[in-house]
Design a protein around this motif. Sequence first.
Motif, PDB file in Angstrom:
ATOM      1  N   ASP A   1      -8.908  10.591   7.929  1.00 48.90           N
ATOM      2  CA  ASP A   1      -9.058  11.932   7.468  1.00 48.90           C
ATOM      3  C   ASP A   1      -7.855  12.153   6.517  1.00 48.90           C
ATOM      4  N   ALA A   2      -6.666  11.552   6.827  1.00 47.57           N
ATOM      5  CA  ALA A   2      -5.420  11.843   5.972  1.00 47.57           C
ATOM      6  C   ALA A   2      -5.564  10.854   4.656  1.00 47.57           C
ATOM      7  N   VAL A   3      -5.812   9.864   4.834  1.00 53.10           N
ATOM      8  CA  VAL A   3      -5.950   8.828   3.891  1.00 53.10           C
ATOM      9  C   VAL A   3      -7.251   8.896   2.813  1.00 53.10           C
ATOM     10  N   GLY A   4      -8.407   9.477   3.452  1.00 51.52           N
ATOM     11  CA  GLY A   4      -9.773   9.251   2.860  1.00 51.52           C
ATOM     12  C   GLY A   4     -10.476   7.996   3.341  1.00 51.52           C
ATOM     13  N   GLU A   5     -11.311   7.790   4.044  1.00 49.66           N
ATOM     14  CA  GLU A   5     -11.700   6.699   4.354  1.00 49.66           C
ATOM     15  C   GLU A   5     -12.458   5.984   3.093  1.00 49.66           C
ATOM     16  N   ASP A   6     -12.021   4.408   2.921  1.00 48.42           N
ATOM     17  CA  ASP A   6     -12.523   3.830   1.815  1.00 48.42           C
ATOM     18  C   ASP A   6     -11.922   4.258   0.541  1.00 48.42           C
ATOM     19  N   SER A   7     -10.946   5.080   0.419  1.00 48.42           N
ATOM     20  CA  SER A   7     -10.287   5.412  -0.734  1.00 48.42           C
ATOM     21  C   SER A   7      -9.350   4.356  -1.222  1.00 48.42           C
ATOM     22  N   SER A   8      -8.922   4.532  -2.122  1.00 46.03           N
ATOM     23  CA  SER A   8      -7.706   3.633  -2.744  1.00 46.03           C
ATOM     24  C   SER A   8      -6.403   3.520  -1.869  1.00 46.03           C
ATOM     25  N   VAL A   9      -6.072   4.933  -1.367  1.00 46.43           N
ATOM     26  CA  VAL A   9      -4.801   4.773  -0.381  1.00 46.43           C
ATOM     27  C   VAL A   9      -5.096   3.968   0.841  1.00 46.43           C
ATOM     28  N   HIS A  10      -6.322   4.384   1.377  1.00 44.74           N
ATOM     29  CA  HIS A  10      -6.868   3.514   2.353  1.00 44.74           C
ATOM     30  C   HIS A  10      -6.729   2.046   2.417  1.00 44.74           C
ATOM     31  N   ALA A  11      -7.318   1.528   1.198  1.00 47.82           N
ATOM     32  CA  ALA A  11      -7.143   0.075   0.881  1.00 47.82           C
ATOM     33  C   ALA A  11      -5.925  -0.303   0.572  1.00 47.82           C
ATOM     34  N   GLU A  12      -4.898   0.429   0.120  1.00 44.62           N
ATOM     35  CA  GLU A  12      -3.437  -0.050  -0.358  1.00 44.62           C
ATOM     36  C   GLU A  12      -2.753   0.227   1.192  1.00 44.62           C
ATOM     37  N   PHE A  13      -3.034   0.929   2.071  1.00 42.31           N
ATOM     38  CA  PHE A  13      -2.290   0.646   3.400  1.00 42.31           C
ATOM     39  C   PHE A  13      -3.015  -0.455   4.075  1.00 42.31           C
ATOM     40  N   ILE A  14      -3.988  -0.532   4.190  1.00 33.85           N
ATOM     41  CA  ILE A  14      -4.688  -1.660   4.753  1.00 33.85           C
ATOM     42  C   ILE A  14      -4.084  -3.036   4.434  1.00 33.85           C
ATOM     43  N   GLU A  15      -3.934  -3.186   3.004  1.00 30.32           N
ATOM     44  CA  GLU A  15      -3.382  -4.147   2.485  1.00 30.32           C
ATOM     45  C   GLU A  15      -1.816  -4.424   3.112  1.00 30.32           C
ATOM     46  N   TRP A  16      -1.092  -3.469   3.232  1.00 32.23           N
ATOM     47  CA  TRP A  16       0.222  -3.718   3.513  1.00 32.23           C
ATOM     48  C   TRP A  16       0.305  -3.886   5.082  1.00 32.23           C
ATOM     49  N   PHE A  17      -0.708  -3.277   5.896  1.00 31.69           N
ATOM     50  CA  PHE A  17      -0.648  -3.638   7.311  1.00 31.69           C
ATOM     51  C   PHE A  17      -1.081  -5.161   7.445  1.00 31.69           C
ATOM     52  N   GLU A  18      -1.821  -5.645   6.690  1.00 31.57           N
ATOM     53  CA  GLU A  18      -2.085  -7.099   6.728  1.00 31.57           C
ATOM     54  C   GLU A  18      -0.749  -7.835   6.468  1.00 31.57           C
ATOM     55  N   GLN A  19       0.241  -7.605   5.764  1.00 31.98           N
ATOM     56  CA  GLN A  19       1.508  -8.148   5.481  1.00 31.98           C
ATOM     57  C   GLN A  19       2.412  -8.267   6.642  1.00 31.98           C
ATOM     58  N   LEU A  20       2.041  -7.480   8.028  1.00 29.09           N
ATOM     59  CA  LEU A  20       2.917  -7.265   8.785  1.00 29.09           C
ATOM     60  C   LEU A  20       3.070  -8.315   9.997  1.00 29.09           C
ATOM     61  N   PRO A  21       3.936  -9.037  10.324  1.00 26.09           N
ATOM     62  CA  PRO A  21       3.982 -10.155  11.234  1.00 26.09           C
ATOM     63  C   PRO A  21       3.768  -9.529  12.637  1.00 26.09           C
ATOM     64  N   PHE A  22       3.133 -10.479  13.369  1.00 25.76           N
ATOM     65  CA  PHE A  22       2.812 -10.317  14.775  1.00 25.76           C
ATOM     66  C   PHE A  22       3.978 -10.243  15.660  1.00 25.76           C
ATOM     67  N   TYR A  23       5.072 -10.730  15.162  1.00 29.47           N
ATOM     68  CA  TYR A  23       6.417 -10.783  16.039  1.00 29.47           C
ATOM     69  C   TYR A  23       7.444 -11.071  15.147  1.00 29.47           C
ATOM     70  N   LEU A  24       8.637 -11.114  15.428  1.00 30.45           N
ATOM     71  CA  LEU A  24       9.753 -11.553  14.996  1.00 30.45           C
ATOM     72  C   LEU A  24      10.786 -12.278  15.758  1.00 30.45           C
ATOM     73  N   ASP A  25      11.109 -13.454  15.435  1.00 30.92           N
ATOM     74  CA  ASP A  25      12.011 -14.129  16.475  1.00 30.92           C
ATOM     75  C   ASP A  25      13.224 -14.471  15.531  1.00 30.92           C
ATOM     76  N   LEU A  26      14.247 -13.714  15.715  1.00 29.71           N
ATOM     77  CA  LEU A  26      15.280 -13.643  14.872  1.00 29.71           C
ATOM     78  C   LEU A  26      16.207 -14.584  15.456  1.00 29.71           C
ATOM     79  N   PRO A  27      17.448 -15.040  14.786  1.00 30.07           N
ATOM     80  CA  PRO A  27      18.484 -15.951  15.521  1.00 30.07           C
ATOM     81  C   PRO A  27      19.131 -14.946  16.696  1.00 30.07           C
ATOM     82  N   GLU A  28      19.202 -13.679  16.944  1.00 32.48           N
ATOM     83  CA  GLU A  28      19.769 -12.996  17.902  1.00 32.48           C
ATOM     84  C   GLU A  28      19.130 -12.061  18.898  1.00 32.48           C
ATOM     85  N   LEU A  29      17.814 -11.723  18.345  1.00 27.16           N
ATOM     86  CA  LEU A  29      16.920 -10.971  19.039  1.00 27.16           C
ATOM     87  C   LEU A  29      15.409 -11.266  18.569  1.00 27.16           C
ATOM     88  N   ARG A  30      14.745 -10.725  19.600  1.00 27.67           N
ATOM     89  CA  ARG A  30      13.062 -10.810  19.385  1.00 27.67           C
ATOM     90  C   ARG A  30      12.505  -9.278  19.174  1.00 27.67           C
TER      91      ARG A  30
END
Length: 312
Positions: free
Chosen positions: A109-138
Amino acid sequence: MYDLIGDIHGHADELKALLTKLGYEEKNGVWQHPERKVIFLGDFIDRGPEQVESVRIPRAMVEAGHAMAVMGNHEFNAIAWAKQDPKNPGEYLRPHTDKNRNQHQVFLDAVGEDSSVHAEFIEWFEQLPFYLDLPELRVVHACWHPQYIDCLQPFLDGQQRALPNAWPSLTARGTVPFEAAEVILKGLEIPLPEGHAFEDKDGNERTDIRAEWWNLHGATYRDLAFVPPEVIKQIPHKPIPEHILPGYDQIKPVFVGHYWLSGEPELMADRIACLDYSIGAKGLGNNEGCKLVAYRWQGESALNPEHFVWVS
């Protein structure tokens, strides 16, 4: 140094209050700190009243180099909801059932299903890693499970992000990649001994429990169950076979969200902290104990409970 922030679930006002409390300021549309960065633990969306801003604030910080973030199960579900199933035209990787829609409707409801904002947010979500394994923490949304992390590798790029063609595999129930993604993003569930069950908060009978995956000290199902206090007595006091739980190697701290804890934030173990203290429940009837929680990491390997920071 890093400030790690738990599940936001559409509560941007609390996020801004927490960032302010941590010493961040908004400059040119981006929240930033002269010496520190944020790591977001996922679950930006669903439930709360400020869905759009709860994505735009972290996204702007990540893109400007002032933060990092991992995927939560709600972002995973949002991607699967939006992606059509290539094997079944007209169907989606996350079925558009009434139950699934109800869980996601506030965001849609907030983004408008199938709107340009919806597509934009989904595209960003797809860039999120499943995890981070950094030198000093996870950092992972729900469960650091080395075997399942290994299982995910064929489906991830070098930055632990899902490959574009991996989504049908990651969402195919009954497969190893689906199970691996489920555990990493939703936690480890284990079956109760035969003949045992309990009712969840919605009155559904459950025969599996979400368990404290890091604990290998001969504990019982009841000791390690993540269930509401009112049903804990339904969980048997029988030992959990040790081979079921992955444990944690304690090499470096790991931070998770996801578990809807309550009360004053405390460590799960010397090197394990959960930062989800149910801010997503705020405004849904009982606001008591709902907190947006951060951990102000100063480089320590053994975590310090005094480094929790929160707003209500």
